[in-house]
Enzyme design. Structure first.
Site, PDB file in Angstrom:
ATOM      1  N   THR A  15     -29.761  56.760 -27.264  1.00 22.00           N
ATOM      2  CA  THR A  15     -31.160  56.896 -26.848  1.00 22.00           C
ATOM      3  C   THR A  15     -31.475  56.263 -25.492  1.00 22.00           C
ATOM      4  O   THR A  15     -32.574  56.433 -24.977  1.00 22.00           O
ATOM      5  CB  THR A  15     -32.103  56.283 -27.892  1.00 22.00           C
ATOM      6  OG1 THR A  15     -31.807  54.882 -28.022  1.00 22.00           O
ATOM      7  CG2 THR A  15     -31.933  56.969 -29.247  1.00 22.00           C
ATOM      8  N   GLY A  19     -25.341  55.632 -23.437  1.00 21.01           N
ATOM      9  CA  GLY A  19     -25.371  56.600 -24.528  1.00 21.01           C
ATOM     10  C   GLY A  19     -26.177  57.833 -24.193  1.00 21.01           C
ATOM     11  O   GLY A  19     -25.726  58.964 -24.415  1.00 21.01           O
ATOM     12  N   TYR A 150     -18.246  38.591 -28.174  1.00 20.95           N
ATOM     13  CA  TYR A 150     -18.341  39.988 -27.749  1.00 20.95           C
ATOM     14  C   TYR A 150     -16.989  40.485 -27.253  1.00 20.95           C
ATOM     15  O   TYR A 150     -16.540  41.579 -27.620  1.00 20.95           O
ATOM     16  CB  TYR A 150     -19.390  40.114 -26.642  1.00 20.95           C
ATOM     17  CG  TYR A 150     -19.523  41.514 -26.078  1.00 20.95           C
ATOM     18  CD1 TYR A 150     -20.249  42.493 -26.759  1.00 20.95           C
ATOM     19  CD2 TYR A 150     -18.915  41.852 -24.876  1.00 20.95           C
ATOM     20  CE1 TYR A 150     -20.363  43.775 -26.239  1.00 20.95           C
ATOM     21  CE2 TYR A 150     -19.033  43.123 -24.342  1.00 20.95           C
ATOM     22  CZ  TYR A 150     -19.754  44.083 -25.035  1.00 20.95           C
ATOM     23  OH  TYR A 150     -19.852  45.357 -24.510  1.00 20.95           O
TER      24      TYR A 150
END
Length: 248
Positions: A15, A19, A150
Site C-alpha cells: 500500500t 510495495g 532487524y
C-alpha cells in the site's frame, strides 16, 4: 505486450513505498496484482491508483490466521500465482541493551514468520515456473548500531532464499532475495525522530556510492525483472539494488 501479460502476482505490504511501487510496476508489465495491507483505507487508495489490474486484500502477514484471506482472493480470481514479492515487514532501532522480548518478537514475526508462512500458504497456488522474491536488506551484510534484531531477521530471510530455491527447483520455481539500499519511503523516514528526517537521509546517503537515496520505482523495476522470464536462470541469488552501498 508486457513481460508479465496474463500473469498473477502477489505483493505483501503493497500500500505504500516499495510495495506500492512494485505492485504498480508489475501491473504495468501486464500482471494482475494482489496487494495486501493492514488498513482498508490505504488498501483502497493503492488499488485506485493502479486501476482494474489490482485487487486489495486486508491481511496482516504477522498473523497466520489472516493469510487465508490471501488464498481466498487468489483462488476466486483463478489462474494461480506466477510471482510473489514478500515485501511486508519492518523494524525499529534498539541497541543490545534496549532490546526487549516484545521488540524481538514483533520484528521476527513480521519479517521472518510473516515471510515463511506467506510463502507456505500460497505454495499450492504457485504455478510451475513461478518466481518468489524475498525482501532482504543491506543491514544483513553490515554491522549497523541499534539495528541488530532487524538485521538478524533479514539474514534469516536470506537463508530461506537459499533453502527454498533448492526445495522448489523441481517445480521450476525460482526463489531470489532482493536487497534494496536506502530508499526514500514512509517506512524509512519514519525511523527518524521528529524533525530529524533530513538528517537521517543525509547520513544514509553518505554510505551510498552513487551519492543519493534510491526511489521506490527503482526497486519496482528490479521486482519486475525477477518476476519475468528475463531472470529465468537466476535462483538462490541475492540481488543488490543498493547504489553500491555494500559493494564498494
Amino acid at each position: 505486450m508486457g513481460s508479465l501479460d496474463g500473469k498473477n502476482a502477489l505483493v505483501t505490504g503493497g500500500t505504500a513505498g516499495i510495495g506500492l511501487a512494485s505492485a504498480r510496476a508489475l501491473a504495468e508489465a501486464g500482471a494482475h496484482v494482489f496487494l495486501t495491507g493492514r488498513n482498508q483505507e490505504t488498501i483502497d487508495a493503492a488499488v485506485a491508483s493502479i486501476g482494474p489490474s489490482a485487487t486489495g486484500i486486508r491481511s496482516d502477514v504477522s498473523d497466520p490466521a489472516q493469510l487465508d484471506a490471501i488464498v481466498d482472493a487468489i483462488t476466486a480470481h483463478g489462474g494461480g500465482l506466477d510471482a510473489v514479492f514478500t515485501n511486508a515487514g519492518g523494524g525499529e532501532f534498539a541497541t543490545l541493551e534496549e532490546v526487549t522480548v516484545e521488540h524481538y518478537l514483533d520484528t521476527f514475526n513480521r519479517n521472518v514468520a510473516g515471510t515463511m508462512f506467506t510463502v507456505q500458504k500460497v505454495l499450492p497456488l504457485l504455478n510451475d515456473g513461478a518466481s518468489v522474491i524475498l525482501s532482504g536488506s543491506t543491514s544483513a551484510s553490515r554491522g549497523i548500531p541499534s539495528f541488530g534484531v532487524y538485521a538478524a531477521s533479514k539474514a534469516a530471510v536470506r537463508s530461506f532464499g537459499r533453502t527454498w530455491a533448492a526445495e522448489l527447483a523441481p517445480r521450476g520455481i525460482r526463489v531470489n532475495t532482493l536487497v534494496p539500499g536506502p530508499v526514500e519511503t514512509p517506512g524509512l523516514v519514519g525511523l527518524a525522530p521528529a524533525g530529524g528526517e533530513k538528517e537521517l537521509l543525509k547520513n544514509l546517503t553518505a554510505d551510498v556510492t552513487l551519492g543519493r537515496i534510491g526511489q521506490p520505482n527503482e526497486i519496482g523495476a528490479a521486482v519486475v525483472f525477477l518476476a519475468s522470464p528475463a531472470s529465468s536462470f537466476m535462483t538462490g541469488s541475492e540481488m543488490f539494488v543498493d547504489g553500491g552501498e555494500v559493494q564498494t
